[in-house]
Enzyme design. Structure first.
Site, PDB file in Angstrom:
ATOM      1  N   THR A   8       0.651   6.036  -5.690  1.00  0.00           N
ATOM      2  CA  THR A   8      -0.517   5.050  -6.015  1.00  0.00           C
ATOM      3  C   THR A   8      -1.357   6.057  -7.139  1.00  0.00           C
ATOM      4  OG1 THR A   8      -2.278   4.170  -5.091  1.00  0.00           O
ATOM      5  CG2 THR A   8      -1.788   5.962  -4.145  1.00  0.00           C
ATOM      6  N   GLY A   9      -2.036   5.132  -7.864  1.00  0.00           N
ATOM      7  CA  GLY A   9      -3.249   5.592  -8.635  1.00  0.00           C
ATOM      8  C   GLY A   9      -4.287   5.732  -7.868  1.00  0.00           C
ATOM      9  N   ASN A  10      -4.608   5.268  -6.673  1.00  0.00           N
ATOM     10  CA  ASN A  10      -5.883   4.928  -6.245  1.00  0.00           C
ATOM     11  C   ASN A  10      -6.228   6.499  -5.448  1.00  0.00           C
ATOM     12  OD1 ASN A  10      -7.871   4.725  -4.099  1.00  0.00           O
ATOM     13  ND2 ASN A  10      -7.203   2.507  -4.066  1.00  0.00           N
ATOM     14  N   LYS A  13      -6.717   6.477  -1.521  1.00  0.00           N
ATOM     15  CA  LYS A  13      -5.205   6.387  -0.678  1.00  0.00           C
ATOM     16  C   LYS A  13      -4.834   8.074  -0.731  1.00  0.00           C
ATOM     17  CE  LYS A  13      -4.202   1.482  -1.161  1.00  0.00           C
ATOM     18  NZ  LYS A  13      -2.930   0.527  -1.785  1.00  0.00           N
ATOM     19  N   ASP A  68       1.877  -0.316   1.646  1.00  0.00           N
ATOM     20  CA  ASP A  68       1.490  -1.598   0.963  1.00  0.00           C
ATOM     21  C   ASP A  68       0.977  -2.415   2.318  1.00  0.00           C
ATOM     22  OD1 ASP A  68       1.593  -3.560  -1.321  1.00  0.00           O
ATOM     23  OD2 ASP A  68       2.921  -4.887  -0.121  1.00  0.00           O
ATOM     24  N   SER A  69       0.157  -3.593   2.040  1.00  0.00           N
ATOM     25  CA  SER A  69      -0.502  -4.299   3.223  1.00  0.00           C
ATOM     26  C   SER A  69      -0.416  -5.674   2.946  1.00  0.00           C
ATOM     27  CB  SER A  69      -1.997  -3.698   3.266  1.00  0.00           C
ATOM     28  OG  SER A  69      -1.908  -2.519   3.595  1.00  0.00           O
TER      29      SER A  69
END
Length: 393
Positions: A8-10, A13, A68-69
């Site tokens: 992820t790029g977040n 997270k 993923d949610s």
């Protein structure tokens, strides 16, 4: 430390995984620098997590974790077209703004009588460069406190990026997410699924260990002593005070069981000795000292109370799990401790960090207990490596 890419790029997270991976001797690396935009066409959060993990892993060449949610209305069938599922922000193939998203879900809640019971489901996947993948989600074992109501009347200040907070109400407390003093249940849910993901990654890297149904291997003659030990554990657990730490609770149980079933000096010295040495090694190596202490206290628990030392490492985890549950250890932590106990007799192999710490603490206690005695042949290589690591002569 082994680098693990978080797909992820977040940055939030990625930060969620830093501590969990550091305790396993691994370093979290952000996927922000990779131009990855996979076609997330899975039907479940876990399937989408697999797609992302494989894409990031292929691009980076690093072991990868992805998540993923999806949002699910518990009052509707899973195949109902009103289920948000994986497309919480997308309606009729159009991405909604915060304001549009709030209006849409207020209308849905109004249509369903003003409120509907919901839960978030988070899927995870661990992928290795050799193509192996493990995945799962957090639906199993979700406590009722993780469920919430989506309602049609908003309250509280808007939260940028989280528009549903103003119409989400905790099922157990009735408090709006937007008015909570702390994000307790959400933090617990997020941490629990990330713990399971880290466990899956360890299982991929080091090989999965099945810890289920091992009680079937207990010799029949040990059953009365095991039943007595479990009874003592339950009796002690019922009298715990709120101010006792988890480790102190565990020691109370072990002390009481040994006093009844094996009040030998050797049992106390070895379990407490290995536990203390495991804490030292955990602090030296950046692992969780509390889990290391617990693993040390329980690693020979089965052997000492049953009198059966044959294959004791493999027979101990179900009994240890009973104690760990009684003192409030989480399922993810139970898995790591029980895996370390299961593997602690394998002095020649390579294992996850906590298992290595327990094995080394066991070897150290054996080697240091009687300085005049020779170190056993199967432990000589590890003892020599530990002596070099710790500066012993």
């Amino acid at each position: 430390m082994r680098q693990i890419l978080i797909g992820t790029g977040n940055p939030g997270k990625v930060q969620d995984m830093v501590e969990l991976l550091e305790k396993r001797g691994m370093t979290a690396v952000s996927g922000e620098g990779y131009a990855i935009d996979p076609d997330e066409n899975g039907q479940t959060p876990a399937e989408n997590a697999v797609i992302k993990a494989q894409a990031y892993c292929a691009a980076s060449g690093l072991p990868t974790l992805s998540f993923d949610s999806g949002l699910y209305f518990l009052d509707l069938p899973m195949d109902d077209p009103r289920q948000p599922g994986l497309h919480v922000r997308r309606v009729e193939n159009r991405r909604l703004s915060d304001e549009e998203m709030l209006a849409h879900y207020r209308a849905v809640a109004h249509e369903m009588g003003g409120s509907t019971l919901c839960q978030w489901v988070t899927g995870f996947a661990a992928a290795l460069p050799d193509g192996r993948v493990l995945s799962g989600d957090d639906r199993e074992g979700q406590p009722a406190s993780w469920q919430f109501y989506l309602v049609d009347e908003p309250k509280g200040p808007p939260c940028a990026g989280k528009p549903l907070h103003t119409i989400s109400v905790e099922a157990d407390s009735g408090v709006y997410f937007s008015l909570r003093k702390q994000d307790g249940s959400s933090v617990q849910r997020r941490r629990a699924v990330r713990e399971r993901a880290a466990n899956a990654l360890e299982d991929l890297i080091f090989g999965a260990v099945c810890l289920e149904n091992l009680q079937l291997q207990w010799p029949p003659e040990t059953a009365p002593r095991i039943a007595l030990a479990n009874g003592i554990a339950a009796e002690k657990a019922a009298a715990f005070s709120d101010d006792m730490s988890r480790l102190e609770r565990l020691r109370v149980i072990v002390d009481a069981v040994l006093e009844r079933l094996n009040p030998s000096r050797e049992a106390y010295q070895h379990l407490y000795g290995v536990s203390t040495l495991a804490v030292m090694l955990a602090r030296c190596r950046g692992a969780d000292p509390e889990l290391a202490a617990m693993a040390g206290m329980l690693h020979d628990y089965y052997g000492y109370i049953s009198g059966d030392i044959k294959d004791h490492a493999h027979r101990c985890p179900p009994l240890a799990r009973t104690v760990l549950q009684a003192v409030g250890v989480t399922p993810g932590e139970q898995h790591r401790i029980c895996r370390a106990i299961y593997e602690h007799s394998d002095k020649a192999g390579l294992h996850p960090l906590l298992s290595e710490i327990l094995i080394d603490a066991d070897v150290l206690q054996h080697g240091l207990y009687d300085p005049a005695a020779a170190v056993s042949r199967k432990e000589q290589a590890r003892f020599a490596a530990l002596s070099a690591e710790l500066g012993m002569r």
